[in-house]
Design a protein around this motif. Structure first.
Motif, PDB file in Angstrom:
ATOM      1  N   CYS A   1       2.680  -6.945   6.738  1.00 32.74           N
ATOM      2  CA  CYS A   1       2.835  -8.206   6.008  1.00 32.74           C
ATOM      3  C   CYS A   1       2.179  -8.138   4.631  1.00 32.74           C
ATOM      4  N   GLU A   2       1.023  -7.502   4.558  1.00 36.86           N
ATOM      5  CA  GLU A   2       0.366  -7.372   3.258  1.00 36.86           C
ATOM      6  C   GLU A   2       1.205  -6.546   2.293  1.00 36.86           C
ATOM      7  N   ALA A   3       1.784  -5.444   2.785  1.00 37.49           N
ATOM      8  CA  ALA A   3       2.613  -4.597   1.927  1.00 37.49           C
ATOM      9  C   ALA A   3       3.857  -5.328   1.450  1.00 37.49           C
ATOM     10  N   VAL A   4       4.511  -6.095   2.333  1.00 38.71           N
ATOM     11  CA  VAL A   4       5.693  -6.859   1.947  1.00 38.71           C
ATOM     12  C   VAL A   4       5.320  -7.961   0.966  1.00 38.71           C
ATOM     13  N   ALA A   5       4.188  -8.639   1.215  1.00 37.07           N
ATOM     14  CA  ALA A   5       3.771  -9.727   0.329  1.00 37.07           C
ATOM     15  C   ALA A   5       3.462  -9.222  -1.075  1.00 37.07           C
ATOM     16  N   ARG A   6       2.842  -8.057  -1.193  1.00 38.10           N
ATOM     17  CA  ARG A   6       2.539  -7.500  -2.518  1.00 38.10           C
ATOM     18  C   ARG A   6       3.811  -7.210  -3.302  1.00 38.10           C
ATOM     19  N   ARG A   7       4.857  -6.803  -2.624  1.00 40.35           N
ATOM     20  CA  ARG A   7       6.116  -6.519  -3.310  1.00 40.35           C
ATOM     21  C   ARG A   7       6.881  -7.786  -3.643  1.00 40.35           C
ATOM     22  N   LEU A   8       6.880  -8.730  -2.728  1.00 37.23           N
ATOM     23  CA  LEU A   8       7.679  -9.937  -2.909  1.00 37.23           C
ATOM     24  C   LEU A   8       7.021 -10.921  -3.871  1.00 37.23           C
ATOM     25  N   PHE A   9       5.688 -10.964  -3.873  1.00 39.77           N
ATOM     26  CA  PHE A   9       4.958 -11.911  -4.731  1.00 39.77           C
ATOM     27  C   PHE A   9       3.878 -11.157  -5.504  1.00 39.77           C
ATOM     28  N   PRO A  10       4.236 -10.453  -6.568  1.00 41.75           N
ATOM     29  CA  PRO A  10       3.240  -9.709  -7.352  1.00 41.75           C
ATOM     30  C   PRO A  10       2.324 -10.646  -8.130  1.00 41.75           C
ATOM     31  N   ARG A  11       1.298 -10.077  -8.695  1.00 40.77           N
ATOM     32  CA  ARG A  11       0.369 -10.879  -9.506  1.00 40.77           C
ATOM     33  C   ARG A  11       1.111 -11.574 -10.651  1.00 40.77           C
ATOM     34  N   GLY A  12       0.771 -12.836 -10.880  1.00 44.19           N
ATOM     35  CA  GLY A  12       1.396 -13.590 -11.944  1.00 44.19           C
ATOM     36  C   GLY A  12       2.710 -14.232 -11.577  1.00 44.19           C
ATOM     37  N   SER A  13       3.188 -14.038 -10.349  1.00 41.84           N
ATOM     38  CA  SER A  13       4.465 -14.633  -9.955  1.00 41.84           C
ATOM     39  C   SER A  13       4.359 -16.123  -9.681  1.00 41.84           C
ATOM     40  N   SER A  14       3.151 -16.633  -9.475  1.00 45.52           N
ATOM     41  CA  SER A  14       2.938 -18.068  -9.290  1.00 45.52           C
ATOM     42  C   SER A  14       1.540 -18.418  -9.779  1.00 45.52           C
ATOM     43  N   ALA A  15       1.270 -19.718  -9.843  1.00 46.08           N
ATOM     44  CA  ALA A  15      -0.016 -20.165 -10.374  1.00 46.08           C
ATOM     45  C   ALA A  15      -1.180 -19.747  -9.482  1.00 46.08           C
ATOM     46  N   GLU A  16      -0.981 -19.717  -8.175  1.00 48.52           N
ATOM     47  CA  GLU A  16      -2.065 -19.355  -7.271  1.00 48.52           C
ATOM     48  C   GLU A  16      -2.259 -17.854  -7.143  1.00 48.52           C
ATOM     49  N   LEU A  17      -1.373 -17.066  -7.762  1.00 52.28           N
ATOM     50  CA  LEU A  17      -1.504 -15.611  -7.744  1.00 52.28           C
ATOM     51  C   LEU A  17      -1.739 -15.109  -9.163  1.00 52.28           C
ATOM     52  N   SER A  18      -2.751 -15.653  -9.812  1.00 47.69           N
ATOM     53  CA  SER A  18      -3.020 -15.311 -11.210  1.00 47.69           C
ATOM     54  C   SER A  18      -3.549 -13.886 -11.331  1.00 47.69           C
ATOM     55  N   ASP A  19      -3.501 -13.373 -12.530  1.00 45.16           N
ATOM     56  CA  ASP A  19      -3.903 -11.989 -12.772  1.00 45.16           C
ATOM     57  C   ASP A  19      -5.409 -11.774 -12.667  1.00 45.16           C
ATOM     58  N   ASP A  20      -6.205 -12.830 -12.797  1.00 44.49           N
ATOM     59  CA  ASP A  20      -7.652 -12.661 -12.777  1.00 44.49           C
ATOM     60  C   ASP A  20      -8.247 -12.709 -11.372  1.00 44.49           C
ATOM     61  N   LEU A  21      -7.415 -12.783 -10.349  1.00 40.49           N
ATOM     62  CA  LEU A  21      -7.916 -12.774  -8.975  1.00 40.49           C
ATOM     63  C   LEU A  21      -8.396 -11.382  -8.591  1.00 40.49           C
ATOM     64  N   SER A  22      -9.436 -11.341  -7.776  1.00 39.96           N
ATOM     65  CA  SER A  22      -9.843 -10.054  -7.215  1.00 39.96           C
ATOM     66  C   SER A  22      -8.787  -9.578  -6.229  1.00 39.96           C
ATOM     67  N   ASP A  23      -8.808  -8.288  -5.946  1.00 40.01           N
ATOM     68  CA  ASP A  23      -7.751  -7.726  -5.109  1.00 40.01           C
ATOM     69  C   ASP A  23      -7.770  -8.314  -3.705  1.00 40.01           C
ATOM     70  N   LYS A  24      -8.947  -8.531  -3.147  1.00 38.47           N
ATOM     71  CA  LYS A  24      -9.007  -9.055  -1.779  1.00 38.47           C
ATOM     72  C   LYS A  24      -8.531 -10.506  -1.717  1.00 38.47           C
ATOM     73  N   HIS A  25      -8.846 -11.313  -2.750  1.00 34.76           N
ATOM     74  CA  HIS A  25      -8.357 -12.686  -2.765  1.00 34.76           C
ATOM     75  C   HIS A  25      -6.853 -12.720  -3.029  1.00 34.76           C
ATOM     76  N   TYR A  26      -6.382 -11.827  -3.877  1.00 34.89           N
ATOM     77  CA  TYR A  26      -4.941 -11.774  -4.121  1.00 34.89           C
ATOM     78  C   TYR A  26      -4.183 -11.377  -2.856  1.00 34.89           C
TER      79      TYR A  26
END
Length: 372
Positions: free
Chosen positions: A310-335
């Protein structure tokens, strides 16, 4: 979907310290689908080998002289995985392209193949060990989508789980050790062919009411406290097992390039299908949806805990910056945590609702909504 070569799976927080820290080897090499060799079919065009006997003592040839034909006819639902691997190795040495089609034929259903799930898993595991690039390149053509998480799960599981015995063999093995009868746990067939239980339950111990102490409320409170202690004691081994399972998945992904390659191709396939289904759902084309949302593991499910898919699919489907809650300044574990939750809310839940899966209604006990 964004590129996914610049990340590593994190898994649940409690498993990150248990996993081996380190980078994967950089000199990854994979077998080519056809090995790049020229097969001389004339050298294999020998006649049938020596004779043997069938189970009913009829004379027959031990081999047809064609390894691919032997693989097609001799791999049956009760064939042990070791025999499947031996026949598959001989057929692959003779004709890799035909053998690859025969492996796909093992899982085909509704007239397209043998529908032999366990033999297909044994063949797929042999391909992963001998020709991993061939297996990874054909994940979209083999079997069902539900087979892909199962293959990843068997690869990372212990050898006893990876062997994949057919159900009949598991029954016979348990029966031989006295743990289970041929027809189930503590069962037999009577003269009319009906399944009966021959193991009686132990009678409940008789309680001497004169020895009871305290009021009914005090005894009930003591019983509840005892149950809570048993539940807490049983929960600890489950937590340890979950941590070990996730740590094994992280370790396999980081240090085994062949497993990582298959894991990435599987995640690419699910992410691509889910992205297409989300576009179709937004356009109202519900009848054109695939079953990717059904067979993609749910968050926290057994497949997700053992493969972190699920983590691997989520990283591909919703990359950083794709929505407001997945901003680029998030740490990797929070992202990673937020991407997994976004996968559940934005993809799996609405798609499964649109597919009207019976499992969703059954879980909600909405039996009247289950379509027969």
């Amino acid at each position: 979907m964004a590129a996914t070569a610049d990340y590593t799976l994190l898994g649940p927080p409690e498993a990150r310290h248990a996993a081996v820290t380190g980078s994967a080897p950089t000199d990854e090499t994979f077998s080519s689908p056809i090995n790049g060799t020229v097969i001389n079919n004339e050298s294999n065009a020998r006649g049938p080998a020596g004779k043997t006997r069938t189970k009913k003592r009829s004379p027959t040839y031990a081999s047809s002289g064609d390894p691919c034909l032997d693989f097609f006819f001799r791999v049956l639902p009760a064939t042990p995985p070791a025999t499947v691997a031996r026949l598959l190795a001989a057929a692959w040495a003779a004709d890799p392209a035909t053998t690859l089609r025969l492996v796909a034929n093992l899982r085909g259903v509704r007239g397209s193949g043998k529908s032999d799930r366990e033999s297909f898993y044994a063949a797929a595991l042999w391909l992963h060990a001998s020709h991993p690039a061939t297996l990874a390149a054909n994940v979209a053509a083999f079997g069902y989508l539900k087979d892909l998480p199962e293959l990843l799960h068997r690869i990372v599981s212990a050898p006893c789980h990876r062997e994949g015995w057919p159900k009949a063999e598991r029954r016979m093995a348990l029966h031989a050790t006295g743990r289970r009868s041929v027809f189930g746990l503590g069962r037999y067939r009577d003269s009319l062919g009906r399944v009966r239980n021959f193991r009686k339950r132990n009678p409940r111990p008789k309680i001497n009411r004169a020895e009871r102490t305290g009021t009914a409320e005090e005894r009930l409170a003591a019983k509840l406290q005892h149950d809570r202690e048993l539940s807490a004691a049983a929960a600890m081994p489950r937590r340890i097992k979950r941590v070990d399972t996730a740590a094994t998945a992280i370790r396999m992904y980081r240090l085994d390039p062949t497993y990582r390659f298959l894991h990435d191709r599987t995640a690419d396939l699910f992410a691509g299908l889910l992205a297409e289904d989300m576009r179709k759902l937004a356009a109202g084309n519900v009848r054109e949806l695939s079953l990717a949302a059904k067979w993609c593991p749910s968050l926290g499910s057994s497949y997700d805990r053992s493969t972190l898919l699920c983590e691997a699919v989520a990283r591909r489907l919703f990359p950083r910056g794709s929505s407001a809650e997945l901003s680029d300044d998030l740490s990797d574990k929070h992202y990673a945590y937020r991407a997994r939750e976004h996968l559940r809310r934005a993809a799996l839940v609405p798609l499964r609702r649109a597919l009207q899966l019976p499992e969703v209604f059954m879980s909600a006990r909405a039996w009247e909504s289950v379509v027969c």
